[in-house]
Design an enzyme around this catalytic site. Structure first.
Site, PDB file in Angstrom:
ATOM      1  N   ASN A 173      34.550   0.960 -19.954  1.00  0.00           N
ATOM      2  CA  ASN A 173      35.261   0.258 -18.880  1.00  0.00           C
ATOM      3  C   ASN A 173      34.590  -1.110 -18.687  1.00  0.00           C
ATOM      4  O   ASN A 173      34.139  -1.472 -17.603  1.00  0.00           O
ATOM      5  CB  ASN A 173      35.257   1.072 -17.580  1.00  0.00           C
ATOM      6  CG  ASN A 173      36.290   0.532 -16.615  1.00  0.00           C
ATOM      7  OD1 ASN A 173      35.994   0.196 -15.482  1.00  0.00           O
ATOM      8  ND2 ASN A 173      37.510   0.395 -17.069  1.00  0.00           N
ATOM      9  N   HIS A 211      33.249  -4.849 -18.341  1.00  0.00           N
ATOM     10  CA  HIS A 211      33.548  -6.038 -17.541  1.00  0.00           C
ATOM     11  C   HIS A 211      32.659  -7.177 -18.051  1.00  0.00           C
ATOM     12  O   HIS A 211      31.880  -7.001 -19.005  1.00  0.00           O
ATOM     13  CB  HIS A 211      33.349  -5.765 -16.048  1.00  0.00           C
ATOM     14  CG  HIS A 211      32.008  -5.170 -15.721  1.00  0.00           C
ATOM     15  ND1 HIS A 211      30.827  -5.843 -15.893  1.00  0.00           N
ATOM     16  CD2 HIS A 211      31.677  -3.941 -15.251  1.00  0.00           C
ATOM     17  CE1 HIS A 211      29.821  -5.082 -15.531  1.00  0.00           C
ATOM     18  NE2 HIS A 211      30.300  -3.903 -15.148  1.00  0.00           N
ATOM     19  N   GLY A 217      30.022  -8.416 -17.097  1.00  0.00           N
ATOM     20  CA  GLY A 217      28.576  -8.124 -17.132  1.00  0.00           C
ATOM     21  C   GLY A 217      28.173  -7.530 -18.471  1.00  0.00           C
ATOM     22  O   GLY A 217      27.174  -7.941 -19.080  1.00  0.00           O
ATOM     23  N   HIS A 218      28.969  -6.566 -18.959  1.00  0.00           N
ATOM     24  CA  HIS A 218      28.675  -5.983 -20.275  1.00  0.00           C
ATOM     25  C   HIS A 218      28.850  -7.041 -21.378  1.00  0.00           C
ATOM     26  O   HIS A 218      28.039  -7.138 -22.306  1.00  0.00           O
ATOM     27  CB  HIS A 218      29.651  -4.843 -20.592  1.00  0.00           C
ATOM     28  CG  HIS A 218      29.608  -3.688 -19.640  1.00  0.00           C
ATOM     29  ND1 HIS A 218      30.647  -3.379 -18.797  1.00  0.00           N
ATOM     30  CD2 HIS A 218      28.664  -2.757 -19.421  1.00  0.00           C
ATOM     31  CE1 HIS A 218      30.340  -2.294 -18.103  1.00  0.00           C
ATOM     32  NE2 HIS A 218      29.141  -1.899 -18.447  1.00  0.00           N
ATOM     33  N   GLN A 251      24.021  12.509 -16.562  1.00  0.00           N
ATOM     34  CA  GLN A 251      23.546  11.659 -15.476  1.00  0.00           C
ATOM     35  C   GLN A 251      24.456  11.682 -14.252  1.00  0.00           C
ATOM     36  O   GLN A 251      24.282  10.898 -13.334  1.00  0.00           O
ATOM     37  CB  GLN A 251      23.302  10.227 -15.963  1.00  0.00           C
ATOM     38  CG  GLN A 251      24.520   9.449 -16.371  1.00  0.00           C
ATOM     39  CD  GLN A 251      24.139   8.129 -17.030  1.00  0.00           C
ATOM     40  OE1 GLN A 251      23.700   8.084 -18.171  1.00  0.00           O
ATOM     41  NE2 GLN A 251      24.282   7.014 -16.310  1.00  0.00           N
ATOM     42  N   LYS A 300      20.553  -6.158 -15.002  1.00  0.00           N
ATOM     43  CA  LYS A 300      19.648  -6.059 -13.849  1.00  0.00           C
ATOM     44  C   LYS A 300      20.344  -5.526 -12.615  1.00  0.00           C
ATOM     45  O   LYS A 300      19.691  -5.257 -11.615  1.00  0.00           O
ATOM     46  CB  LYS A 300      19.079  -7.450 -13.518  1.00  0.00           C
ATOM     47  CG  LYS A 300      17.932  -7.875 -14.366  1.00  0.00           C
ATOM     48  CD  LYS A 300      17.283  -9.081 -13.693  1.00  0.00           C
ATOM     49  CE  LYS A 300      16.309  -9.766 -14.592  1.00  0.00           C
ATOM     50  NZ  LYS A 300      15.775 -10.990 -13.966  1.00  0.00           N
ATOM     51  N   LYS A 301      21.660  -5.417 -12.634  1.00  0.00           N
ATOM     52  CA  LYS A 301      22.326  -4.838 -11.461  1.00  0.00           C
ATOM     53  C   LYS A 301      21.773  -3.440 -11.201  1.00  0.00           C
ATOM     54  O   LYS A 301      21.547  -3.047 -10.070  1.00  0.00           O
ATOM     55  CB  LYS A 301      23.845  -4.779 -11.625  1.00  0.00           C
ATOM     56  CG  LYS A 301      24.493  -4.272 -10.340  1.00  0.00           C
ATOM     57  CD  LYS A 301      25.950  -3.965 -10.481  1.00  0.00           C
ATOM     58  CE  LYS A 301      26.257  -2.808 -11.377  1.00  0.00           C
ATOM     59  NZ  LYS A 301      26.044  -1.476 -10.799  1.00  0.00           N
ATOM     60  N   ASP A 302      21.555  -2.698 -12.301  1.00  0.00           N
ATOM     61  CA  ASP A 302      20.942  -1.371 -12.179  1.00  0.00           C
ATOM     62  C   ASP A 302      19.431  -1.545 -12.330  1.00  0.00           C
ATOM     63  O   ASP A 302      18.833  -1.185 -13.342  1.00  0.00           O
ATOM     64  CB  ASP A 302      21.512  -0.435 -13.251  1.00  0.00           C
ATOM     65  CG  ASP A 302      23.007  -0.242 -13.051  1.00  0.00           C
ATOM     66  OD1 ASP A 302      23.400   0.256 -12.003  1.00  0.00           O
ATOM     67  OD2 ASP A 302      23.784  -0.622 -13.955  1.00  0.00           O
TER      68      ASP A 302
HETATM   69  O1  PAF Z   1      24.092   1.764 -17.213  1.00  0.00           O
HETATM   70  C1  PAF Z   1      24.825   2.534 -17.878  1.00  0.00           C
HETATM   71  O2  PAF Z   1      25.958   2.219 -18.195  1.00  0.00           O
HETATM   72  C2  PAF Z   1      24.284   3.893 -18.275  1.00  0.00           C
HETATM   73  O3  PAF Z   1      23.432   4.404 -17.299  1.00  0.00           O
HETATM   74  C3  PAF Z   1      23.608   3.902 -19.649  1.00  0.00           C
HETATM   75  C4  PAF Z   1      22.357   3.030 -19.666  1.00  0.00           C
HETATM   76  C5  PAF Z   1      24.576   3.418 -20.720  1.00  0.00           C
HETATM   77  C6  PAF Z   1      23.171   5.327 -20.010  1.00  0.00           C
HETATM   78  O4  PAF Z   1      24.233   6.202 -19.990  1.00  0.00           O
END
Ligand code: PAF
Length: 277
Positions: A28, A30, A32-33, A57, A143-145
């Site tokens: 999905n 955006h 950022g990716h 997760q 860095k958002k996460d």
């Molecule tokens: O940030 C994410 O999209 C996920 O946590 C990751 C790093 C791809 C691991 O599933």
């Protein structure tokens, strides 16, 4: 761009690649990716992205089933930037029940880890598997996460993984909202409200820069401001920028981290405040 869904095929395709730069995602995509994928080219002659919504997760009451799966649109968006996309099935990633996990330091049970028990264990386990499968020289994360990035850095350092971790700046919508795949859960009224999270952190930053160092008060004021507008706050926390430990007053190298829910959507944001002296 080549789309590959099995580990064996991916390994065969990547064998002999001298320098792989890797962007793991849950799809999905955006801006950022895409920004990370563009940067990845500076780090490797072969850019690999993965798309895998990792069940490990997500908690039992979380959005694993609803998480948007948009493989065709994602491939279209990244085709000019990426050489290989790895999009395995759950069965391919976990052919047997996963009973081996990464044990994480205590920081993984704080902040997002407190609100989402087991989340970082599942995240770190899949990241370790992906790094072992792809064997990149460099891997890029947003860095958002921020806490996720910190934990991945610890994973790589403490387990001696031969990979360089790069943190990409948060990409924002025009109004300042941090881009996230989950923003699309927001209904119109929530979307216009959502930027208040970033505005709250900016207001804290201003107070900090003007000399406020009573962090408990700053945090409490921010939580109150969000609560007053109907947000359910998981945390607003001022932390040391390098180890994410709680800070006492008189530290100048900090990051303010926040997670809060607007309706059914949980949003994250953060703001770094580096030594301004
Ligand atoms: O940030 C994410 O999209 C996920 O946590 C990751 C790093 C791809 C691991 O599933």
């Amino acid at each position: 761009m080549q789309l590959i869904s099995t580990v064996a095929e991916l390994r065969a395709r990547l064998s002999g690649e001298a320098s792989i730069a890797f962007v793991p995602t849950m799809g999905n995509l955006h801006e950022g990716h895409l920004d990370l994928m563009r940067q990845a080219r500076e780090y490797g002659s072969c850019v690999v992205a993965s798309i895998f919504v990792n069940p490990l997760q997500f908690g039992p009451a979380e959005d694993f089933d609803q998480y948007p799966r948009t493989l065709d649109a994602d491939c279209e968006k990244m085709k000019a930037m990426v050489d290989v996309v790895f999009a395995p099935s759950v069965n391919e990633m976990y052919p047997q029940q996963q009973t081996v996990f990464v044990e994480l330091p205590p920081i993984a049970s704080e902040l997002c880890g407190a609100a989402r028990p087991g989340h970082f264990r599942g995240m770190a386990t899949v990241v370790l598997k992906l790094l072992n499968i792809v064997q990149p020289k460099t891997a890029l994360f947003g860095k958002k996460d921020y806490q996720q990035l910190h934990i991945i850095r610890q994973l790589v350092a403490q387990l001696n993984l031969p990979v360089n971790i790069v943190g990409g700046e948060t990409v924002r919508a025009q109004d300042g909202l941090a881009l996230s795949s989950r923003n699309q859960y927001l209904i119109d009224t929530e979307r216009s409200e959502a930027v208040f999270l970033q505005q709250t952190l900016q207001a804290m930053r201003q107070k900090f820069l003007l000399g406020s160092r009573d962090f408990a008060v700053l945090q409490q004021q921010a939580v109150q401001a969000l609560n007053d507008r109907g947000w359910i706050v998981d945390y607003v926390s001022i932390r040391n920028r390098t180890d994410l430990k709680k800070v006492v007053c008189n530290q100048d190298d900090v990051v303010i981290l926040a997670a809060a829910r607007l309706g059914k959507t949980r949003l994250l944001d953060n703001i770094e405040i580096c030594n301004q002296a």
